[in-house]
Design a protein around this motif. Structure first.
Motif, PDB file in Angstrom:
ATOM      1  N   ASP A   1       0.835  -1.207   0.000  1.00 26.81           N
ATOM      2  CA  ASP A   1       0.000   0.000   0.000  1.00 26.81           C
ATOM      3  C   ASP A   1       0.871   1.260   0.000  1.00 26.81           C
ATOM      4  N   THR A   2       1.787   1.329  -0.968  1.00 22.71           N
ATOM      5  CA  THR A   2       2.685   2.474  -1.065  1.00 22.71           C
ATOM      6  C   THR A   2       1.903   3.761  -1.308  1.00 22.71           C
ATOM      7  N   GLU A   3       2.297   4.831  -0.599  1.00 35.18           N
ATOM      8  CA  GLU A   3       1.678   6.144  -0.795  1.00 35.18           C
ATOM      9  C   GLU A   3       0.156   6.086  -0.640  1.00 35.18           C
ATOM     10  N   GLN A   4      -0.339   5.227   0.261  1.00 37.09           N
ATOM     11  CA  GLN A   4      -1.780   5.100   0.516  1.00 37.09           C
ATOM     12  C   GLN A   4      -2.560   4.834  -0.772  1.00 37.09           C
ATOM     13  N   LEU A   5      -2.033   3.927  -1.545  1.00 35.36           N
ATOM     14  CA  LEU A   5      -2.623   3.584  -2.830  1.00 35.36           C
ATOM     15  C   LEU A   5      -4.074   3.133  -2.697  1.00 35.36           C
ATOM     16  N   VAL A   6      -4.335   2.245  -1.735  1.00 34.99           N
ATOM     17  CA  VAL A   6      -5.667   1.681  -1.584  1.00 34.99           C
ATOM     18  C   VAL A   6      -6.695   2.757  -1.265  1.00 34.99           C
ATOM     19  N   ALA A   7      -6.398   3.602  -0.283  1.00 32.93           N
ATOM     20  CA  ALA A   7      -7.341   4.640   0.121  1.00 32.93           C
ATOM     21  C   ALA A   7      -7.632   5.600  -1.027  1.00 32.93           C
ATOM     22  N   SER A   8      -6.602   5.960  -1.768  1.00 29.75           N
ATOM     23  CA  SER A   8      -6.779   6.905  -2.869  1.00 29.75           C
ATOM     24  C   SER A   8      -7.649   6.320  -3.972  1.00 29.75           C
ATOM     25  N   LEU A   9      -7.430   5.047  -4.305  1.00 34.00           N
ATOM     26  CA  LEU A   9      -8.207   4.443  -5.379  1.00 34.00           C
ATOM     27  C   LEU A   9      -9.612   4.067  -4.925  1.00 34.00           C
ATOM     28  N   GLU A  10      -9.768   3.761  -3.634  1.00 37.66           N
ATOM     29  CA  GLU A  10     -11.109   3.472  -3.131  1.00 37.66           C
ATOM     30  C   GLU A  10     -12.022   4.685  -3.277  1.00 37.66           C
ATOM     31  N   LYS A  11     -11.438   5.870  -3.177  1.00 39.20           N
ATOM     32  CA  LYS A  11     -12.235   7.104  -3.314  1.00 39.20           C
ATOM     33  C   LYS A  11     -12.855   7.224  -4.701  1.00 39.20           C
ATOM     34  N   VAL A  12     -12.201   6.626  -5.690  1.00 36.40           N
ATOM     35  CA  VAL A  12     -12.748   6.679  -7.047  1.00 36.40           C
ATOM     36  C   VAL A  12     -13.304   5.319  -7.459  1.00 36.40           C
ATOM     37  N   LYS A  13     -13.615   4.486  -6.453  1.00 40.67           N
ATOM     38  CA  LYS A  13     -14.292   3.204  -6.670  1.00 40.67           C
ATOM     39  C   LYS A  13     -13.488   2.220  -7.502  1.00 40.67           C
ATOM     40  N   VAL A  14     -12.176   2.221  -7.335  1.00 43.41           N
ATOM     41  CA  VAL A  14     -11.327   1.241  -8.024  1.00 43.41           C
ATOM     42  C   VAL A  14     -10.785   0.261  -6.988  1.00 43.41           C
ATOM     43  N   PRO A  15     -11.151  -1.031  -7.068  1.00 42.63           N
ATOM     44  CA  PRO A  15     -10.649  -2.008  -6.095  1.00 42.63           C
ATOM     45  C   PRO A  15      -9.165  -2.291  -6.298  1.00 42.63           C
ATOM     46  N   VAL A  16      -8.465  -2.511  -5.186  1.00 43.97           N
ATOM     47  CA  VAL A  16      -7.034  -2.805  -5.224  1.00 43.97           C
ATOM     48  C   VAL A  16      -6.789  -4.144  -4.539  1.00 43.97           C
ATOM     49  N   LEU A  17      -6.132  -5.051  -5.226  1.00 46.28           N
ATOM     50  CA  LEU A  17      -5.742  -6.333  -4.634  1.00 46.28           C
ATOM     51  C   LEU A  17      -4.270  -6.252  -4.273  1.00 46.28           C
ATOM     52  N   LEU A  18      -3.981  -6.326  -2.974  1.00 46.71           N
ATOM     53  CA  LEU A  18      -2.602  -6.271  -2.492  1.00 46.71           C
ATOM     54  C   LEU A  18      -2.055  -7.681  -2.328  1.00 46.71           C
ATOM     55  N   LEU A  19      -0.939  -7.948  -2.974  1.00 45.50           N
ATOM     56  CA  LEU A  19      -0.283  -9.255  -2.881  1.00 45.50           C
ATOM     57  C   LEU A  19       1.146  -9.038  -2.404  1.00 45.50           C
ATOM     58  N   PRO A  20       1.365  -9.010  -1.100  1.00 44.29           N
ATOM     59  CA  PRO A  20       2.713  -8.770  -0.566  1.00 44.29           C
ATOM     60  C   PRO A  20       3.648  -9.928  -0.859  1.00 44.29           C
ATOM     61  N   SER A  21       4.935  -9.685  -0.726  1.00 48.69           N
ATOM     62  CA  SER A  21       5.893 -10.748  -0.989  1.00 48.69           C
ATOM     63  C   SER A  21       5.642 -11.906  -0.029  1.00 48.69           C
ATOM     64  N   PRO A  22       5.486 -13.108  -0.556  1.00 51.20           N
ATOM     65  CA  PRO A  22       5.190 -14.271   0.286  1.00 51.20           C
ATOM     66  C   PRO A  22       6.408 -14.722   1.078  1.00 51.20           C
ATOM     67  N   HIS A  23       6.141 -15.430   2.159  1.00 50.20           N
ATOM     68  CA  HIS A  23       7.230 -15.943   2.990  1.00 50.20           C
ATOM     69  C   HIS A  23       7.656 -17.357   2.590  1.00 50.20           C
ATOM     70  N   ASN A  24       6.803 -18.041   1.843  1.00 50.13           N
ATOM     71  CA  ASN A  24       7.096 -19.424   1.475  1.00 50.13           C
ATOM     72  C   ASN A  24       6.270 -19.799   0.245  1.00 50.13           C
ATOM     73  N   LEU A  25       6.475 -20.990  -0.242  1.00 41.25           N
ATOM     74  CA  LEU A  25       5.785 -21.424  -1.449  1.00 41.25           C
ATOM     75  C   LEU A  25       4.280 -21.520  -1.255  1.00 41.25           C
ATOM     76  N   ASP A  26       3.816 -21.942  -0.090  1.00 42.76           N
ATOM     77  CA  ASP A  26       2.375 -22.036   0.144  1.00 42.76           C
ATOM     78  C   ASP A  26       1.712 -20.675   0.005  1.00 42.76           C
ATOM     79  N   GLU A  27       2.371 -19.629   0.498  1.00 43.13           N
ATOM     80  CA  GLU A  27       1.813 -18.286   0.360  1.00 43.13           C
ATOM     81  C   GLU A  27       1.843 -17.837  -1.098  1.00 43.13           C
TER      82      GLU A  27
END
Length: 341
Positions: free
Chosen positions: A150-176
């Motif tokens: 969520d760099t630079e409050q990306l989610v909040a900014s795009l939610e204001k204009v009704k654009v959904p954001v899917l955040l996929l952080p770096s996984p810790h292992n293969l299952d993630e």
């Protein structure tokens, strides 16, 4: 953090900031083509026989009818509701870009960030995943944005204009990693294809590891992120890939609490790793000859016994379908060393 899923390094940046930024989008894990076959899933489906194409179309139609969907990424508190099958996806993370095309969602992608250089047909732009420009992003009229954090409050900014954001952080292992590929499939209307890809990746990796001969002695290794000797511990995604083969990471004994420590030349030389993996070949021109030319490194076992392995920086720093390539490269190195006795 993991593979330091990372990417893209033009001219080397200095110090921990350069390495941390690299690892954030990409690494750290995660060269991350047997796998090329995986990333070509979308193309294979389009080129399939008529009967197979009909089945795929029916499956896609059924998944499209399942919208709206709520997508939750395991291990995070982030959830997003996607009201309808997205047709204008913007990807701000190279790892996600690779996965989108691998599950057959490439035709829905209208823009990717400036670090997403694979596959070649990805619509690369000047968009930044590090410092996202909301106005530039919305200029593509997206109905779904994929990002790694969520760099630079990306989610909040795009939610204001009704654009959904899917955040996929770096996984810790293969299952993630597998969970994130599945989440992408659910969010884009390609759940069946994503599940198929995960099964193939899991099967390929399991087979590679199983078929790799066990060395007579436990091998040690050093994973290099840049010529300043930043490395990654076993706690990272990339470290866990090496752990599949029982390799011992010389960075673990470096002290400190960070997952991406800067090692001293003396530490690496004294640790005398059996294998050296270079994830700074494209960015920084490192190879076996360059390592051998470093003062004192000629005595290191990996240098002396041809155990220096050049990785593709991108594959070694991204979590996505090409992680199978990385696993295969590590397997080949372990096999060569085991055969040398």
């Amino acid at each position: 953090m993991p593979l330091p899923h990372l990417l893209r390094r033009r001219a080397p940046r200095s110090g921990a900031r350069r390495t941390a930024r690299r690892l954030a989008v990409t690494v750290p894990l995660v060269s991350l083509a047997g796998v090329l076959a995986l990333t070509g899933c979308a193309n294979r489906e389009r080129d399939a026989a008529p009967g197979a194409g009909t089945s795929t179309t029916a499956s896609s139609a059924a998944q499209t009818a399942a919208f709206p969907v709520q997508v939750t990424v395991p291990g995070t508190d982030h959830a997003v509701t996607v009201e309808r099958r997205p047709e204008r996806i913007v990807s701000l993370a190279p790892s996600s870009t690779e996965s989108l095309f691998a599950i057959g969602a490439g035709e829905q992608v209208v823009a990717v960030d400036n670090q997403s250089n694979y596959p070649e047909q990805a619509p690369r732009t000047d968009l930044s995943g590090y410092t996202p420009n909301i106005e530039a992003i919305t200029g593509y009229n997206p109905d779904l944005v994929i990002a790694s954090n969520d760099t630079e409050q990306l989610v909040a900014s795009l939610e204001k204009v009704k654009v959904p954001v899917l955040l996929l952080p770096s996984p810790h292992n293969l299952d993630e990693l597998y969970a994130e590929v599945t989440a992408l499939g659910k969010a884009t209307g390609h759940l069946t294809e994503a599940e198929d890809l995960v099964r193939t990746m899991r099967s390929d990796i399991d087979k590679i590891v199983k078929d790799t001969p066990k060395p007579a002695k436990q091998l040690t290794y050093y994973h290099e992120l840049d010529p300043q000797l930043y490395s990654a511990t076993s706690r990272t995604f990339i470290g866990q890939i090496y752990g599949l083969f029982g390799l011992v990471n010389v960075a673990d004994a470096a002290g400190g609490t960070g997952d991406y420590p800067q090692l001293s030349p003396e530490h690496v030389i004294n640790a005398n790793p059996d294998l050296v993996f270079l994830a700074d070949t494209k960015c920084c021109g490192q190879d076996a000859a360059a390592v051998a030319a470093r003062p004192g490194w000629q005595s290191v076992t990996a240098v002396r016994d041809n155990g220096v392995v050049a990785l593709n920086d991108d594959i070694a720093s991204r979590w996505g379908p090409r992680v199978v390539d990385l696993v295969r490269t590590v397997s080949d190195a372990v096999t060569r060393t085991a055969q040398q006795g």
